[in-house]
Scaffold this motif. Sequence first.
Motif, PDB file in Angstrom:
ATOM      1  N   VAL A  48      46.590  15.243  61.408  1.00 48.24           N
ATOM      2  CA  VAL A  48      45.363  14.543  61.806  1.00 48.24           C
ATOM      3  C   VAL A  48      45.098  13.382  60.847  1.00 48.24           C
ATOM      4  N   SER A  49      45.288  13.619  59.568  1.00 49.72           N
ATOM      5  CA  SER A  49      45.079  12.559  58.580  1.00 49.72           C
ATOM      6  C   SER A  49      46.021  11.381  58.834  1.00 49.72           C
TER       7      SER A  49
ATOM      8  N   ILE B 178      42.886   7.127  52.059  1.00 51.81           N
ATOM      9  CA  ILE B 178      43.786   7.574  50.986  1.00 51.81           C
ATOM     10  C   ILE B 178      43.280   8.888  50.402  1.00 51.81           C
ATOM     11  N   GLN B 179      41.984   8.984  50.186  1.00 55.60           N
ATOM     12  CA  GLN B 179      41.409  10.218  49.641  1.00 55.60           C
ATOM     13  C   GLN B 179      41.610  11.382  50.614  1.00 55.60           C
TER      14      GLN B 179
ATOM     15  N   GLU C 198      43.928  14.691  49.869  1.00 56.35           N
ATOM     16  CA  GLU C 198      43.345  16.034  49.969  1.00 56.35           C
ATOM     17  C   GLU C 198      44.146  16.900  50.940  1.00 56.35           C
ATOM     18  N   ALA C 199      44.587  16.321  52.040  1.00 58.86           N
ATOM     19  CA  ALA C 199      45.385  17.074  53.017  1.00 58.86           C
ATOM     20  C   ALA C 199      46.725  17.481  52.412  1.00 58.86           C
TER      21      ALA C 199
ATOM     22  N   LEU D  34      50.166  21.817  49.794  1.00 61.25           N
ATOM     23  CA  LEU D  34      50.934  22.227  48.616  1.00 61.25           C
ATOM     24  C   LEU D  34      50.311  23.439  47.930  1.00 61.25           C
ATOM     25  N   GLU D  35      48.994  23.486  47.856  1.00 58.32           N
ATOM     26  CA  GLU D  35      48.312  24.636  47.246  1.00 58.32           C
ATOM     27  C   GLU D  35      48.535  25.905  48.059  1.00 58.32           C
ATOM     28  N   GLU D  36      48.443  25.793  49.386  1.00 56.11           N
ATOM     29  CA  GLU D  36      48.648  26.975  50.216  1.00 56.11           C
ATOM     30  C   GLU D  36      50.084  27.480  50.102  1.00 56.11           C
ATOM     31  N   VAL D  37      51.036  26.568  50.071  1.00 57.76           N
ATOM     32  CA  VAL D  37      52.441  26.976  49.927  1.00 57.76           C
ATOM     33  C   VAL D  37      52.639  27.669  48.585  1.00 57.76           C
ATOM     34  N   LYS D  38      52.081  27.095  47.535  1.00 61.96           N
ATOM     35  CA  LYS D  38      52.212  27.678  46.197  1.00 61.96           C
ATOM     36  C   LYS D  38      51.578  29.074  46.159  1.00 61.96           C
ATOM     37  N   THR D  39      50.412  29.222  46.757  1.00 57.80           N
ATOM     38  CA  THR D  39      49.708  30.499  46.784  1.00 57.80           C
ATOM     39  C   THR D  39      50.472  31.531  47.608  1.00 57.80           C
TER      40      THR D  39
END
Length: 115
Positions: free
Chosen positions: A75-76, A97-98, A102-103, A108-113
Amino acid sequence: MNKPFKNIDFHKIEAMVEDDEDFKNQLLEAIEIAVTELEASYLRGIEEKSMAIIKQARHKIKPTLGLFDLERLGVSLGNGKRLMIEHGFGEGIDGHIQEFREAVQAVLEEVKTYR
């Protein structure tokens, strides 16, 4: 973005890997690499005001977006495409850009978690 879009569909990953942890880790690493490369090239395209670089970055990530339902990132990118077509690299680009960063970070955070 008002509607909460999902960052990634881990059910699709689980269905693909069929309990193979090595394959799952390889797949997650490939997603991380693809998203990180997208971020670098897409932002470089904006910095250089190059629609060709941006188009190439979007095109390269398309299979990953669809295969793993990276909705928010997709979507972004769509919002950015419309923004740049309508306004070029001026009005609204900083907000985009922001939103894009964020997207990317959310995926990346969800994959890492998930690892």
